[in-house]
Write an enzyme that holds these catalytic residues in place. Structure first.
Site, PDB file in Angstrom:
ATOM      1  N   ASP A  56      -1.942  -0.936   5.859  1.00  0.00           N
ATOM      2  CA  ASP A  56      -2.125  -0.396   7.203  1.00  0.00           C
ATOM      3  C   ASP A  56      -3.558  -0.091   7.597  1.00  0.00           C
ATOM      4  O   ASP A  56      -3.786   0.368   8.705  1.00  0.00           O
ATOM      5  CB  ASP A  56      -1.324   0.899   7.330  1.00  0.00           C
ATOM      6  CG  ASP A  56      -1.938   2.016   6.507  1.00  0.00           C
ATOM      7  OD1 ASP A  56      -2.204   1.805   5.303  1.00  0.00           O
ATOM      8  OD2 ASP A  56      -2.193   3.089   7.062  1.00  0.00           O
TER       9      ASP A  56
ATOM     10  N   ASP B 175       0.866  -1.170   0.000  1.00  0.00           N
ATOM     11  CA  ASP B 175       0.000   0.000   0.000  1.00  0.00           C
ATOM     12  C   ASP B 175       0.910   1.229   0.000  1.00  0.00           C
ATOM     13  O   ASP B 175       2.100   1.121   0.302  1.00  0.00           O
ATOM     14  CB  ASP B 175      -0.868  -0.049   1.274  1.00  0.00           C
ATOM     15  CG  ASP B 175      -1.756   1.167   1.437  1.00  0.00           C
ATOM     16  OD1 ASP B 175      -2.314   1.646   0.439  1.00  0.00           O
ATOM     17  OD2 ASP B 175      -1.878   1.641   2.573  1.00  0.00           O
TER      18      ASP B 175
END
Length: 185
Positions: free
Chosen positions: A170, A3
């Protein structure tokens, strides 16, 4: 597969202020030299993250893997989302063409902002036949059944005939990618 926001960069007040953390580029160069595929899967447009990261030989997959989809999200829903977002004065709307995000990271009371937006945006999602997904201080409306990060993980693993996949993320929008790892197992 990684990400960007919150993983390779800090979470900042507005997405356009994000930059890769110190050492991220060097680490990406090193892993790109060692592995067949290093990809960044992001909720942003791929060209935007490619410009920010500026590391050759990476694969950039934007808008949770929906980037290549036709922009079918009806423009008529934007005013409804803007009206819902107005319930939190510090919130702002980002039209991504294939999804609409409402950021509330600048709200003075994040919990209250999240609760108010969840209720207001769920009404819009239900009325519009959309799905409401939640990220880190952002809520996003997408069309039901659209590809997500998990689909992108599976597609890339298949296209590149990968024997193993690591994903780092996350927030809640990344849960789909982690679920894909379980499916690939």
């Amino acid at each position: 597969m990684l990400d960007f926001d919150g993983t390779l960069s800090e979470i900042v007040a507005r997405p356009e202020l994000a930059r890769p953390v110190d050492g991220a580029r060097e680490a990406l160069v090193a892993v790109a030299q060692r592995y067949r595929l290093v990809a960044i899967l992001t909720g942003r447009r791929s060209e935007e993250v490619a410009r920010l990261v500026d590391v050759p030989h990476l694969r950039y997959v934007g808008l949770y893997g929906m980037e290549d989809e036709a922009p079918e999200l009806v423009t008529a829903i934007v005013p409804l989302v803007e009206s819902a977002a107005a319930e939190v004065p510090e919130a702002w709307v980002e039209d991504k063409r294939v999804s609409i995000a409402v950021h509330y990271r600048q709200a003075s009371d994040l919990s209250a902002a999240r609760r108010a937006l969840a209720v207001a945006l769920q009404r819009v999602a239900t009325e519009g036949g959309l799905e409401l997904i939640e990220g880190k201080m952002v809520m996003e409306l997408i069309q039901r059944g659209r590809p997500m990060k998990g689909d992108a993980v599976e597609r890339l693993a298949g296209q590149h005939e990968l024997d193993a996949v690591l994903f780092a993320g996350d927030d809640r929008a990344d849960v789909d990618a982690f679920a894909a790892l379980d499916r690939l197992e």
